[in-house]
Motif scaffolding. Structure first.
Motif, PDB file in Angstrom:
ATOM      1  N   LEU A 137      -5.815  -9.326  -1.226  1.00 36.44           N
ATOM      2  CA  LEU A 137      -4.383  -9.052  -1.125  1.00 36.44           C
ATOM      3  C   LEU A 137      -4.113  -7.994  -0.056  1.00 36.44           C
ATOM      4  N   GLY A 138      -4.934  -6.943  -0.038  1.00 34.21           N
ATOM      5  CA  GLY A 138      -4.771  -5.906   0.974  1.00 34.21           C
ATOM      6  C   GLY A 138      -4.989  -6.428   2.371  1.00 34.21           C
ATOM      7  N   THR A 139      -5.932  -7.365   2.508  1.00 34.09           N
ATOM      8  CA  THR A 139      -6.193  -7.983   3.808  1.00 34.09           C
ATOM      9  C   THR A 139      -4.949  -8.707   4.322  1.00 34.09           C
ATOM     10  N   TYR A 140      -4.210  -9.353   3.412  1.00 32.56           N
ATOM     11  CA  TYR A 140      -2.996 -10.063   3.818  1.00 32.56           C
ATOM     12  C   TYR A 140      -1.978  -9.103   4.420  1.00 32.56           C
ATOM     13  N   PHE A 141      -1.809  -7.941   3.799  1.00 33.35           N
ATOM     14  CA  PHE A 141      -0.855  -6.966   4.319  1.00 33.35           C
ATOM     15  C   PHE A 141      -1.259  -6.464   5.701  1.00 33.35           C
ATOM     16  N   ILE A 142      -2.562  -6.318   5.916  1.00 35.26           N
ATOM     17  CA  ILE A 142      -3.034  -5.779   7.195  1.00 35.26           C
ATOM     18  C   ILE A 142      -3.072  -6.843   8.285  1.00 35.26           C
ATOM     19  N   LEU A 143      -3.542  -8.028   7.924  1.00 32.40           N
ATOM     20  CA  LEU A 143      -3.766  -9.067   8.930  1.00 32.40           C
ATOM     21  C   LEU A 143      -2.787 -10.233   8.846  1.00 32.40           C
ATOM     22  N   GLY A 144      -2.338 -10.550   7.639  1.00 32.80           N
ATOM     23  CA  GLY A 144      -1.578 -11.781   7.439  1.00 32.80           C
ATOM     24  C   GLY A 144      -0.268 -11.835   8.183  1.00 32.80           C
ATOM     25  N   LYS A 145       0.425 -10.697   8.322  1.00 32.25           N
ATOM     26  CA  LYS A 145       1.727 -10.683   8.976  1.00 32.25           C
ATOM     27  C   LYS A 145       1.631 -10.444  10.473  1.00 32.25           C
ATOM     28  N   ASN A 146       0.401 -10.359  10.959  1.00 29.69           N
ATOM     29  CA  ASN A 146       0.230 -10.016  12.372  1.00 29.69           C
ATOM     30  C   ASN A 146      -0.880 -10.868  12.983  1.00 29.69           C
ATOM     31  N   LYS A 166       0.311  -1.041  16.288  1.00 28.61           N
ATOM     32  CA  LYS A 166       1.585  -1.251  15.593  1.00 28.61           C
ATOM     33  C   LYS A 166       1.398  -1.557  14.110  1.00 28.61           C
ATOM     34  N   ASP A 167       2.555  -1.612  13.420  1.00 31.27           N
ATOM     35  CA  ASP A 167       2.630  -2.063  12.030  1.00 31.27           C
ATOM     36  C   ASP A 167       1.957  -1.085  11.072  1.00 31.27           C
ATOM     37  N   LEU A 168       2.270   0.207  11.186  1.00 27.78           N
ATOM     38  CA  LEU A 168       1.658   1.243  10.363  1.00 27.78           C
ATOM     39  C   LEU A 168       1.914   1.025   8.876  1.00 27.78           C
ATOM     40  N   LYS A 169       3.148   0.709   8.508  1.00 27.99           N
ATOM     41  CA  LYS A 169       3.523   0.607   7.097  1.00 27.99           C
ATOM     42  C   LYS A 169       2.678  -0.429   6.367  1.00 27.99           C
ATOM     43  N   ASN A 170       2.609  -1.643   6.903  1.00 29.96           N
ATOM     44  CA  ASN A 170       1.833  -2.699   6.245  1.00 29.96           C
ATOM     45  C   ASN A 170       0.349  -2.363   6.186  1.00 29.96           C
ATOM     46  N   LYS A 171      -0.164  -1.709   7.221  1.00 32.42           N
ATOM     47  CA  LYS A 171      -1.586  -1.363   7.249  1.00 32.42           C
ATOM     48  C   LYS A 171      -1.921  -0.288   6.222  1.00 32.42           C
ATOM     49  N   ILE A 172      -1.014   0.662   6.023  1.00 30.87           N
ATOM     50  CA  ILE A 172      -1.231   1.699   4.999  1.00 30.87           C
ATOM     51  C   ILE A 172      -1.201   1.076   3.614  1.00 30.87           C
ATOM     52  N   VAL A 173      -0.203   0.229   3.362  1.00 32.31           N
ATOM     53  CA  VAL A 173      -0.094  -0.435   2.057  1.00 32.31           C
ATOM     54  C   VAL A 173      -1.332  -1.280   1.803  1.00 32.31           C
ATOM     55  N   GLY A 174      -1.728  -2.062   2.803  1.00 33.66           N
ATOM     56  CA  GLY A 174      -2.908  -2.914   2.654  1.00 33.66           C
ATOM     57  C   GLY A 174      -4.168  -2.101   2.427  1.00 33.66           C
ATOM     58  N   SER A 175      -4.304  -0.982   3.133  1.00 33.55           N
ATOM     59  CA  SER A 175      -5.482  -0.125   2.983  1.00 33.55           C
ATOM     60  C   SER A 175      -5.578   0.446   1.576  1.00 33.55           C
ATOM     61  N   LEU A 176      -4.454   0.909   1.035  1.00 30.22           N
ATOM     62  CA  LEU A 176      -4.442   1.465  -0.317  1.00 30.22           C
ATOM     63  C   LEU A 176      -4.823   0.409  -1.353  1.00 30.22           C
ATOM     64  N   ILE A 177      -4.316  -0.807  -1.174  1.00 28.25           N
ATOM     65  CA  ILE A 177      -4.642  -1.902  -2.093  1.00 28.25           C
ATOM     66  C   ILE A 177      -6.132  -2.226  -2.016  1.00 28.25           C
ATOM     67  N   MET A 178      -6.676  -2.263  -0.798  1.00 27.21           N
ATOM     68  CA  MET A 178      -8.093  -2.583  -0.620  1.00 27.21           C
ATOM     69  C   MET A 178      -8.986  -1.478  -1.187  1.00 27.21           C
ATOM     70  N   ILE A 179      -8.595  -0.231  -1.014  1.00 26.66           N
ATOM     71  CA  ILE A 179      -9.359   0.889  -1.573  1.00 26.66           C
ATOM     72  C   ILE A 179      -9.395   0.789  -3.100  1.00 26.66           C
ATOM     73  N   PHE A 180      -8.239   0.463  -3.689  1.00 29.80           N
ATOM     74  CA  PHE A 180      -8.183   0.296  -5.139  1.00 29.80           C
ATOM     75  C   PHE A 180      -9.113  -0.829  -5.585  1.00 29.80           C
ATOM     76  N   GLY A 181      -9.123  -1.936  -4.837  1.00 35.22           N
ATOM     77  CA  GLY A 181     -10.002  -3.050  -5.159  1.00 35.22           C
ATOM     78  C   GLY A 181     -11.469  -2.662  -5.070  1.00 35.22           C
ATOM     79  N   ALA A 182     -11.824  -1.905  -4.027  1.00 35.26           N
ATOM     80  CA  ALA A 182     -13.208  -1.458  -3.853  1.00 35.26           C
ATOM     81  C   ALA A 182     -13.640  -0.566  -5.001  1.00 35.26           C
ATOM     82  N   ILE A 183     -12.742   0.319  -5.440  1.00 39.63           N
ATOM     83  CA  ILE A 183     -13.049   1.216  -6.557  1.00 39.63           C
ATOM     84  C   ILE A 183     -13.248   0.421  -7.835  1.00 39.63           C
TER      85      ILE A 183
END
Length: 275
Positions: free
Chosen positions: A126-135, A252-269
């Motif tokens: 899901l986090g990957t989608y926020f980082i890569l999917g929209k761009n 570009k696209d800081l907001k989506n990358k931050i959101v995606g990163s936080l989601i991915m970090i949570f998944g990794a944990i």
């Protein structure tokens, strides 16, 4: 625990900045194999001033060779990925490291993932989608492939670093890491046939210093806590890398990358801390 926390913080910051210096060097046109070689060469020269007596046996020597091969390949592919991709898009891919170890566990150890691990995989995707999917148009798929190769090699390398720490100590493990990386990076350079030309002495020296700090703090943290726990904490460098990529390289696209990163970090944990 205080010193361990400080070590984790130092590792997070130094890891993010060394990626910045790697990207600067490749932007100047310095080849990945050349950046890789001079980084390990500088670390090897530093370690000579602190060389200590190390008693080699077959087990230590074997782990030394495997660590050097994996570390050299991992560092090479990280630099290769950064040379053609965005720092803020590639950094979060490191959160897939626990997924890789989980897959290897299923294949080789017949370990069945828990429900929390499956949730973790879901959140990472899901986090990957926020980082890569929209761009998608600006994402370099080859850079993603190189970054995945890098995390596979570096994630496996961590196991052998821990083994060598247990056989020796934090200090000697750093020296052996620098020496093994130098040997294999030299082999990679010779195979690439690239001319060993430094494009920017400033960023090459800064990179060597950042990697030295990163690796010594990594070894220190590994000596205090389990590798899997340490890798979970290290994921926090993703956030800083995203900010650095956007602010330094105008990505570009800081907001989506931050959101995606936080989601991915949570998944990794979820995967690492709640197996």
């Amino acid at each position: 625990m205080l010193f361990t926390s400080i070590g984790i913080l130092i590792r997070i910051v130094s890891n993010s900045y060394l990626n910045v210096f790697q990207k600067f060097l490749t932007n100047y046109g310095q080849k990945s194999s050349v950046v890789n070689f001079y980084t390990y060469f500088g670390l090897f020269l530093i370690s000579l001033f602190f060389i200590n007596q190390i008693s080699f046996n077959f087990d230590l020597f074997l782990n030394f060779l495997i660590m050097g091969l994996l570390g050299g390949l991992g560092n090479y592919f990280i630099i290769k990925a950064l040379s053609i991709g965005e720092l803020s898009s590639l950094a979060p891919i490191n959160s897939y490291k626990p997924v890789v170890s989980l897959i290897f566990g299923i294949i080789f150890l017949k370990e069945i993932p828990s429900l929390s691990a499956l949730f973790g995989i879901f959140f990472i995707i899901l986090g990957t989608y926020f980082i890569l999917g929209k761009n998608k148009t600006s994402i370099n798929k080859l850079a993603i492939f190189y970054r995945i190769l890098a995390l596979i090699f570096s994630g496996t390398e961590a196991i052998f670093i821990k083994r060598i720490i247990l056989m020796t100590n934090v200090f000697n493990s750093f020296i052996l890491w620098a020496l093994s990386g130098f040997i294999f990076s030299l082999v990679f350079l010779l195979l690439s046939k690239n001319k060993p030309i430094i494009k920017s002495y400033k960023y090459q020296i800064l990179l060597i210093i950042a990697v030295a700090i990163m690796q010594y703090s990594t070894n220190f943290v590994f000596s205090k806590i389990n590798v899997s726990y340490a890798l979970a904490f290290f994921q926090l460098s993703t956030i800083l890398s995203v900010f650095l990529g956007v602010n330094i390289f105008k990505e570009k696209d800081l907001k989506n990358k931050i959101v995606g990163s936080l989601i991915m970090i949570f998944g990794a944990i979820c995967i690492i801390l709640y197996p």
